[in-house]
Write an enzyme that holds these catalytic residues in place. Structure first.
Site, PDB file in Angstrom:
ATOM      1  N   TYR A  52     -23.653 160.868  15.481  1.00  0.00           N
ATOM      2  CA  TYR A  52     -24.012 160.979  14.078  1.00  0.00           C
ATOM      3  C   TYR A  52     -23.058 160.132  13.232  1.00  0.00           C
ATOM      4  O   TYR A  52     -21.853 160.390  13.173  1.00  0.00           O
ATOM      5  CB  TYR A  52     -23.963 162.429  13.605  1.00  0.00           C
ATOM      6  N   SER A 215     -34.762 169.973  13.455  1.00  0.00           N
ATOM      7  CA  SER A 215     -35.785 169.475  12.516  1.00  0.00           C
ATOM      8  C   SER A 215     -36.818 170.552  12.189  1.00  0.00           C
ATOM      9  O   SER A 215     -38.022 170.351  12.356  1.00  0.00           O
ATOM     10  CB  SER A 215     -36.473 168.224  13.073  1.00  0.00           C
ATOM     11  N   PRO A 216     -36.374 171.709  11.704  1.00  0.00           N
ATOM     12  CA  PRO A 216     -37.314 172.809  11.454  1.00  0.00           C
ATOM     13  C   PRO A 216     -38.273 172.589  10.296  1.00  0.00           C
ATOM     14  O   PRO A 216     -39.185 173.392  10.101  1.00  0.00           O
ATOM     15  CB  PRO A 216     -36.372 173.991  11.166  1.00  0.00           C
ATOM     16  N   GLY A 220     -44.288 165.816  13.297  1.00  0.00           N
ATOM     17  CA  GLY A 220     -44.175 164.628  14.140  1.00  0.00           C
ATOM     18  C   GLY A 220     -42.728 164.390  14.537  1.00  0.00           C
ATOM     19  O   GLY A 220     -41.897 165.302  14.534  1.00  0.00           O
ATOM     20  N   PHE A 221     -42.423 163.151  14.874  1.00  0.00           N
ATOM     21  CA  PHE A 221     -41.051 162.798  15.249  1.00  0.00           C
ATOM     22  C   PHE A 221     -40.411 162.084  14.069  1.00  0.00           C
ATOM     23  O   PHE A 221     -40.502 160.876  13.928  1.00  0.00           O
ATOM     24  CB  PHE A 221     -41.051 161.918  16.498  1.00  0.00           C
TER      25      PHE A 221
END
Length: 305
Positions: A52, A215-216, A220-221
């Site tokens: 990150y 990613s709640p 999609g991605f």
């Protein structure tokens, strides 16, 4: 905030984890205020990864929280390793070097939890076991887990790794429900019946591995968020209706939907917005009814057989 035990460990963690992937989007005063607010809300579980911001997110966090021995006692730190530029690497050498880098950037002597980030098909589980043993003996990592792994990948690791796998971080949201939907559509001739993950939801429940949904709010991605999105009118109508009943925001309900599942999940939120952070934390106090959970599920376009 409500807490759960992480996997089979004795580590008590808040039900909402604060993801720090975007903390490098904040200036120093903003980052300090964000971290302080999280602590005030009881959200003292901070989630990182060595990739990150190329490692800068861990450094920014350590500065924002003004890391010291006394501060370290108040927080739970998790980070991930295993992703390199253009490849995945679960070699013993990489894991050990990665952890040393993480500890240096976070200005701490140990991690509460280390996750292996993305499955490495060239993994030699004997090397992972050696790395985990060395990290545990040195006191650098107290608990271990994985991310984005299916049951057989975990079983392969467990053939050699003696430490419990306490967590598995997986993509899951109201609009990304494949791990749930395939359980409704067993042996049926439709797309929802396709088992894409080896029944990872049931596997984690059977083996007391805490699922950490990432990613709640995404569909999609990383296509975008579904809340207040015109692409999901029925879903937002239903979420807003439930939110009005509980007198909370739609953000709160989206997290409460995940927390309602009896798997005792720990969603990893990625917002850097303080008000949304507070809204996420409020979800710990909301328990949706069975009817509300299914209504929200169906309103996202999921069809029950």
């Amino acid at each position: 905030m409500k807490t759960i035990k992480l996997g089979t460990s004795t580590l008590e963690v808040p039900v909402v984890a604060v993801g720090c992937m975007r903390i490098n989007s904040l200036d120093k005063p903003q980052a300090e205020r964000f971290v302080r607010t999280a602590l005030e809300e009881g959200a003292n579980f901070f989630e990182h990864a060595d990739i990150y911001g190329g490692g800068t997110c861990e450094e920014i966090f350590a500065d924002a929280i003004q890391m010291s021995p006394s501060v370290r006692e108040q927080v739970i730190l998790q980070s991930k390793c295993g992703i390199r530029q253009g490849l995945f690497d679960f070699s013993k050498e990489h894991i050990l070097n990665a952890v040393d880098g993480i500890l240096k950037r976070l200005r701490t002597d140990y991690l509460d939890v280390l996750l292996l980030h993305r499955p490495d098909t060239l993994v030699e589980p004997e090397e992972v076991a050696e790395a985990f043993d060395q990290l545990e003996r040195a006191g650098k990592v107290r608990h271990f887990g994985v991310s984005n792994q299916n049951p057989m990948q975990i079983q392969l690791l467990k053939k050699f790794v003696k430490q419990p796998i306490v967590a598995n971080q997986l993509q899951l949201s109201i609009t990304n429900t494949t791990m749930i939907s395939q359980g409704f559509n067993v042996n049926m001739e439709n797309d929802a019946a396709v088992n894409r993950d080896g029944s990872i939801l049931d596997f984690c429940r059977l083996h007391d591995i805490t699922i950490q949904p990432w990613s709640p709010f995404q569909y999609g991605f990383f296509k975008g968020v579904f809340l207040d999105n015109e692409l999901f009118p029925e879903l937002n109508k239903k979420i807003d209706e439930v939110a009005a009943k509980y007198e909370v925001s739609n953000t709160t309900i989206a997290i409460a939907w995940l927390l309602r599942h009896p798997a005792n999940m720990q969603p990893v939120i990625g917002t850097m917005n303080i008000e949304r952070l507070k809204d996420c934390c409020k979800a710990a106090d909301i328990r949706l009814t069975r009817e509300e959970w299914y209504e929200i599920y169906r309103s996202a376009g999921n069809v029950l057989p």
